[in-house]
Each structure stands twice: as C-alpha cells, then as structure tokens.
Enzyme design. Structure first.
Site, PDB file in Angstrom:
ATOM      1  N   GLY A 218       0.838  -1.198   0.000  1.00 28.56           N
ATOM      2  CA  GLY A 218       0.000   0.000   0.000  1.00 28.56           C
ATOM      3  C   GLY A 218       0.871   1.245   0.000  1.00 28.56           C
ATOM      4  CG  HIS A 293       1.331   9.352  -0.423  1.00 28.31           C
ATOM      5  ND1 HIS A 293       2.607   8.858  -0.283  1.00 28.31           N
ATOM      6  CD2 HIS A 293       1.083  10.074   0.699  1.00 28.31           C
ATOM      7  CE1 HIS A 293       3.105   9.272   0.868  1.00 28.31           C
ATOM      8  NE2 HIS A 293       2.205   9.999   1.488  1.00 28.31           N
ATOM      9  CD  GLU A 345       1.265  12.871   3.863  1.00 31.62           C
ATOM     10  OE1 GLU A 345       1.363  11.653   3.653  1.00 31.62           O
ATOM     11  OE2 GLU A 345       1.797  13.434   4.818  1.00 31.62           O
ATOM     12  CB  CYS A 363       9.487  11.783   2.446  1.00 33.19           C
ATOM     13  SG  CYS A 363       9.926  11.458   4.152  1.00 33.19           S
ATOM     14  CB  CYS A 441       8.090   9.895   7.159  1.00 35.25           C
ATOM     15  SG  CYS A 441       7.093  11.343   6.780  1.00 35.25           S
ATOM     16  CB  CYS A 442      10.577  14.511   6.787  1.00 38.41           C
ATOM     17  SG  CYS A 442       9.036  14.546   5.869  1.00 38.41           S
TER      18      CYS A 442
HETATM   19  O1  FUB Z   1       3.052   6.805   5.316  1.00 37.86           O
HETATM   20  C1  FUB Z   1       4.413   6.770   5.653  1.00 37.86           C
HETATM   21  C2  FUB Z   1       5.002   8.137   5.464  1.00 37.86           C
HETATM   22  O2  FUB Z   1       4.322   9.061   6.304  1.00 37.86           O
HETATM   23  C3  FUB Z   1       4.821   8.696   4.079  1.00 37.86           C
HETATM   24  O3  FUB Z   1       5.838   8.369   3.203  1.00 37.86           O
HETATM   25  C4  FUB Z   1       4.751  10.155   4.347  1.00 37.86           C
HETATM   26  O4  FUB Z   1       4.204  10.871   3.285  1.00 37.86           O
HETATM   27  C5  FUB Z   1       3.922  10.213   5.597  1.00 37.86           C
HETATM   28  O5  FUB Z   1       2.570  10.108   5.300  1.00 37.86           O
HETATM   29 ZN    ZN Z   2       8.226  12.593   5.160  1.00 37.43          ZN
END
Ligand code: FUB
Ligand code: ZN
Length: 676
Positions: A218, A293, A345, A363, A441-442
């Site tokens: 997913g 996304h 996103e 990201c 995540c970033c």
């Molecule tokens: O869903 C995992 C990470 O969190 C995604 O890559 C980002 O965009 C954030 O939604």
């Molecule tokens: Zn991120």
C-alpha cells in the site's frame, strides 16, 4: 535499452567525502542529527512528540519471550488504528503499541543513516549503540521471520490483512534498506539475516504461484529494497518478488478491494480515487501520469527503474520515462518539491503548483532523488542529474535547519506566518521547523540521504566513472586489475569550479563521464588535452584515455544570477519570476526585505545583480534592483477601489538560498516575486 550504458553506485567504503559543503552537512548529521534522533526514538527529547519506536520493539520482544516460556499464553487483542496516540504521561500507559503504525521505520531509517556515517567516520561507540539496538529489534522478530511490531504486539491474526493502509511492506522495505546498509558498512549481518528471514516469509506468502497472496504494498518501497537485498545476497528470489509486486499492481480486480480489514470504509465502497492514491489504478506499464501520494509514487517509480534495468524490460522503462517526464515538466516545483496538495500529500493535476499551500514533503523530494539516480543507472542523461541536483540543494536541504536540530515536513515556496493558523500548524503546515513529528518520516529520511550523498554523486561501470554531481571526494575505481585513485575538488554550489585528479600507477584505459550542468551556458576545461577522445552526449562530456601517472583536469562552469520564469500554464507564477544561481534557487525573507513581500517586484530589465559572498549565515546573498509598491493612502481604507496606477519606490531586494530560509526566526518568505 543498452546494457553498456548501465552503471552502479560505488561502495561508500571506497569514497571519502572531502567537500566543503557536503562534508559540513554530513558532519551535522553525524554530530547532531543521529544522536538527536536516537533520543527522539527513545522519547528523550523534551517538548518533542514521543516516537515510542524503541518501546514498541522492546514490548514486542518481551511478548515473544513470554510466549516462548508459556506457549499457551494468549496475547490480549487491542483495538488499534493508524495513529495509536501516545498518552500524555508516557510512563503511565497500557502495555500496547503506540504511535503511527509504521513507527518501526523511525529506527530502520536511523540505523541506515548510522551505517553510512560509519563508512566516513568510524565511531565504535555509535556502532555499539546501533548493535545493541539491533539486538532489541531482532528480539522482536517472530519465529517465522515476521517483523512488524504493530501486529506482533496487537493482533497477529490480522497480519497482511490490510496491505493498503497498514504499511507492513513499507516497514519491511525500510528494515531491509537499513539492514543492507549496516551490513555493507560494518560487515555485521545480524540485521541483514533478520531482513532475509522476513523477506523469506513474505516470499512464502506472496507470489504468482497458485495459493499465494496476490497483494502488493500500500506504501511502496519494498520494490527497491528487495533489489538491494538481491544485490547484497545474490538471492534472485528477492528480485523476482520485487518484480511480482510491480507486475501485480493495478491489475483488476483490484487487490485492495478484496481486503476485508479496511476499518474506515464498508467493504466494496472504495472510491476509485483510492486506487489513484496508491498508484494502483492501472497496471504500472499503462500509467502515464504521476498520481496520488507523492512519496509512494516516486518510491514505486524507483523500484520500477531498478527492475527495468535488471530485467531489461523496455516497456517498464518506457513507463518510467513517461512518469519522469510528467513529474519534471508538469508537476515539480522549481525547488524540486513534488506533491502539491496536503490532501493526501499528493500530486494534483498538471501545472497545479500553488506556492503558499504547497505540500512538497521533504520525503517526496528525497524519493525524486532516488528515482533520478536509478534512471541515471540505466543511462547517463543529464536531464536526470539536473533534477537530482535541483532537488538535493533545494527541496531536500530545506527540510533541515542549519543546526540539524529541527525539520520541515512541508516545504512551501511562500509563507505568511500569520496565515498558518493553529489547525494548519497541527497538520505539518508550519512556518517554522519542528523538533520532531508524531509522523516522523522526514527527519530520518533526510539523515540517511545526506550521509550517503556520494551514492548519488557517482556511479560506475566496468571502465567508466560517471560524475553526476561535483562533490569533493577521494575515491578509488577498479579497472581490470588496476586501481585508479580519483580526487575531486569542488567549489559547488556557490562557484562552478571543480577539478578531477586521476592517479593511475599503471597505464589504465578508462572513461570519465563529466556532467555538464544545465544551468551553465558554457564551460571551460583544462588538462584534458591528452585524452584520446572527448565526446559530448546527453549532457555529459566523455573523456577516454589510457591514463598514466597523474592528470589534473580543471573545469569551470560560470555561475551568474539568472531570472527564471514558469510555464504560463502555472497560474500561481504568472507575472512572477524567481532568482537562481548555479544549482541554488533563491528566495526573499522578511528578515532582509521587511514585511509584505507580495508588494515587491524585481526589476527584470535591469536587475543589477550583485553577489555578496558570506552575507547571510555564511552563504552568499544576491542583491538586486527592485521596487516596493507603496501602501494605499491612509484615508483609503476600502477593500476595493477604482483602479489607479500603483505608486512604487525603488528598493534593493536581498535574496538568500531557499534551503536556508527560516534559520533566523519566523517571518515571511517567497521564492516567486513580481516581475517589474
Ligand atoms: O506513510 C508513511 C510516510 O508518512 C509517508 O511516506 C509520508 O508521506 C507520511 O505520510
Ligand atoms: Zn516525510
């Protein structure tokens, strides 16, 4: 596709980065970001959102131990969701999973950054910390190889029941990338073996064979991670599994529609939009437009490019090229940011690039760099490297403060702090960088990219070294039985001078492929006279010779401030321009130009640019002639009035590199300024 053009990144162990600019960023990652993030993973950063990542791993390990001691012990089943909010008093909590359901990746990205950092700067203490953490992670693994703390802690009967939303294959992908990196950096294979056991379990569950699940991730990343695992182990089942995930995606009936565990919708009511969001609306070879996304999308395309190269699949490469062109000619900000809406996103429609509400997740730009490097591995074409450089120096670097202690998730191109009300601030749209995020995540993604920048700067094949980015480095290249040492010096990104010293103790036939950046109208080169052939192709200069002894080649790509306009179809940039110099995009900040940046114009006919070295936070500022529209007369307080020619006054505009904005407190910022 011609396999003679293929290339691979060099081992980071064969490169030492010496670059003034990048070394500084990498040192920041090593000295600030990695220790800071370790504290964040352990919920030890006061005022920052707790991660719960290591607590989840520990709890999963404890539950495993309890189960081993007493196989009849029944694990309680908790009701869970995507967010699993952490209670305020984190010590007074139930024994259960907390945080986003992909919280495991906070660690697996961190350990990847640690691995790359160790290749440049051996650090036994850090390595011990990582080894101990790896022990904790491996203790969480189930006997059958499954390793995702969300389901291990919660309800194992639901494993792989909601691939669409629940990120298990995403967590697997990050685990694998971290494991491969740690093995390649240290030679230690404990985490790699755990990743292989998990991959084997996944391989036994998914696949084209009858009776196996026909699902796919997913949130993509497993596709490219499996390719790395294939390279690290030589096990071609991993390559086949990656290809299966890519080939299966988008087939009808849609796999995600067959899943029963989508808590937010009744079965059968998935709007088709969801399939676009997951890039699963069509088989990947038929996809013509980047959708949904943005991070998921570019991670998928990166995996597709890997598989296209490794299986010489022309139709897959065709899809990659189409999607690349769509992104970079219709859906990319001038900063290399992608994914223009916070709604999901996601990508929107062509040329829809609003500046103030831009999402441009850090990201997503990182994923664009991954995609670019993989396209370069198929064929060195400067179109890919130009975008890679643009994203790295702008949309990626802006994600981290100059002190490495705070981060942007969203990277807008225009900010009016008072417009970011509280609700938006909660949703990552913030005018200031944050210490950490509930969905973090970033920050670890930027750490792993910056500490491995050499993997993007150079690739090689048997007899050619490709220099995609001029990053000061010392590296060794094997050609047949010979080893050539190559030292690169670079004044990028603020001056276009670079040199390449080739030291060949034995006469060695080799080609140097040097990228000619798109922003340089011209260039000069010295020292290449001895090359037996010099040919320019697809934005690279190929110098072939039998190198012997020492040769120094000097390059100069003149840099000057340039005024950039957007395609007229970009509504938000109509009548506006941006300033760039070399690879850097510049912006205006309130700190240098006062408030109400929207009243400023750049005098495009006679900008009278002056580059002022070291003017702002150690970086050059660009001064330019401009004007400021005078405020309305005080007596005229009406919202609208009969048109009259605006009165303006001349002023000097001060631009600074975009990635450096918001390092001097909150204030307005804009990349695009009115054309005057
Ligand atoms: O869903 C995992 C990470 O969190 C995604 O890559 C980002 O965009 C954030 O939604
Ligand atoms: Zn991120």
């Amino acid at each position: 596709m011609d396999s003679k053009n293929f290339s691979n990144p060099l081992s980071l162990r064969d490169i030492r980065i010496t670059d003034d600019f990048w070394k500084k960023e990498m040192e920041l990652v090593r000295t600030e970001v990695i220790p800071y993030q370790w504290n964040a993973l352990n919920d030890n950063v006061p005022g920052a959102a707790p991660s719960f990542c290591m607590k989840n791993y520990r709890l999963a390990g404890e539950l495993n131990a309890r189960r081993r001691q007493d196989p009849s012990w029944q694990q309680p089943v908790w009701t869970t969701g995507i967010f699993n909010l952490v209670p305020e008093d984190i010590n007074n909590r139930e024994e259960r999973f907390y945080g986003f359901l992909f919280q495991d990746t906070d660690f697996t990205k961190w350990v990847e950054a640690v691995a790359y950092s160790l290749t440049q700067h051996p650090d036994p203490e850090l390595e011990k910390l990582a080894d101990d953490a790896i022990d904790v992670v491996c203790a969480a693994q189930l006997e059958n190889g499954y390793l995702d703390t969300f389901y291990i802690i919660n309800d194992q009967s639901k494993i792989f029941s909601n691939l669409r939303d629940n990120h298990e294959l995403y967590c697997f992908g990050h685990l694998t990338e971290g494991a491969v990196a740690y093995y390649e950096a240290t030679g230690k294979d404990k985490l790699l073996k755990a990743a292989c056991r998990y991959a084997d379990y996944i391989d036994s569950f998914f696949g084209p064979e009858e009776g196996k699940c026909k699902g796919y991730p997913g949130h993509e990343i497993a596709e490219m991670a499996l390719v790395r695992l294939y390279h690290a182990t030589g096990n071609d089942r991993y390559l086949a599994l990656s290809r299966f995930f890519i080939d299966e995606r988008g087939k009808q009936p849609y796999y995600f529609d067959t899943e029963v565990d989508h808590p937010f919708e009744a079965k059968g009511e998935n709007p088709p939009l969801r399939h676009f969001y997951h890039q699963a609306h069509l088989p990947v070879r038929e996809q013509k437009e980047a959708t949904g996304h943005a991070v998921r999308a570019v991670y998928l395309y990166s995996g597709m490019a890997d598989i296209a190269r490794l299986t010489q699949d022309e139709s897959l490469l065709g899809a990659c090229e189409t999607l690349w062109n769509n992104i970079t000619t219709q859906k990319m900000y001038i900063t290399g940011g992608i994914g223009s809406t916070h709604l999901g996103e996601a990508f929107t429609f062509n040329y829809d690039l609003p500046n103030d509400t831009a999402y441009a997740e850090t990201c997503a730009s990182i994923g664009l760099v991954f995609f670019a490097r993989r396209m370069l591995q198929i064929k060195a074409d400067a179109r890919y490297a130009n975008v890679m450089e643009r994203a790295l120096f702008n949309g990626v670097l802006s994600g981290m403060a100059l002190d490495g202690k705070s981060f942007f998730y969203v990277n807008p191109l225009e900010v009016l702090p008072k417009a970011c009300h509280e609700d938006e601030r909660k949703f990552h749209v913030k005018p200031i960088r944050q210490k950490w995020f509930g969905c973090a995540c970033c920050p670890p993604n930027i750490a792993r990219l910056l500490s491995s920048v050499a993997s993007y700067a150079f690739t090689e094949n048997e007899d050619t070294l490709f220099v995609h980015l001029y990053v000061g480095s010392e590296l060794t290249k094997k050609v047949g039985d010979n080893t050539v040492t190559i030292s690169i010096t670079s004044e990028f990104p603020y001056a276009g001078k670079a040199s390449v010293r080739i030291s060949a103790p034995e006469p060695t036939g080799m080609t140097l492929a040097l990228r000619l950046p798109d922003w340089a109208e011209d260039y000069s080169i010295k020292g290449a006279e001895g090359a037996s052939s010099a040919e320019t192709r697809d934005g690279y200069l190929y110098l072939t010779s039998t190198w012997s002894g020492e040769t120094v080649i000097s390059l100069d790509f003149p840099m000057r401030p340039r005024i950039i306009a957007a395609n007229p179809a970009v509504r938000e940039d109509a009548g506006k321009v941006a300033v760039a110099c070399g690879p850097m995009i510049y912006c205006l900040e309130e700190a240098d130009n006062g408030a109400d940046l929207h009243l400023l114009s750049l005098n495009c006919a006679e900008p009278d640019f002056r580059v002022c070295p070291d003017a702002i936070l150690g970086a050059p500022a660009i001064k330019a002639a401009g004007s400021r529209r005078k405020p309305q007369e005080v007596s005229d307080t009406s919202l609208y009035h009969e048109y009259r020619a605006p009165e303006t006054e001349a002023c000097t505009l001060t631009f600074l590199p975009y990635y450096m904005w918001n390092n001097r407190g909150e204030g307005e910022m804009t990349v695009w300024v009115r054309e005057g």
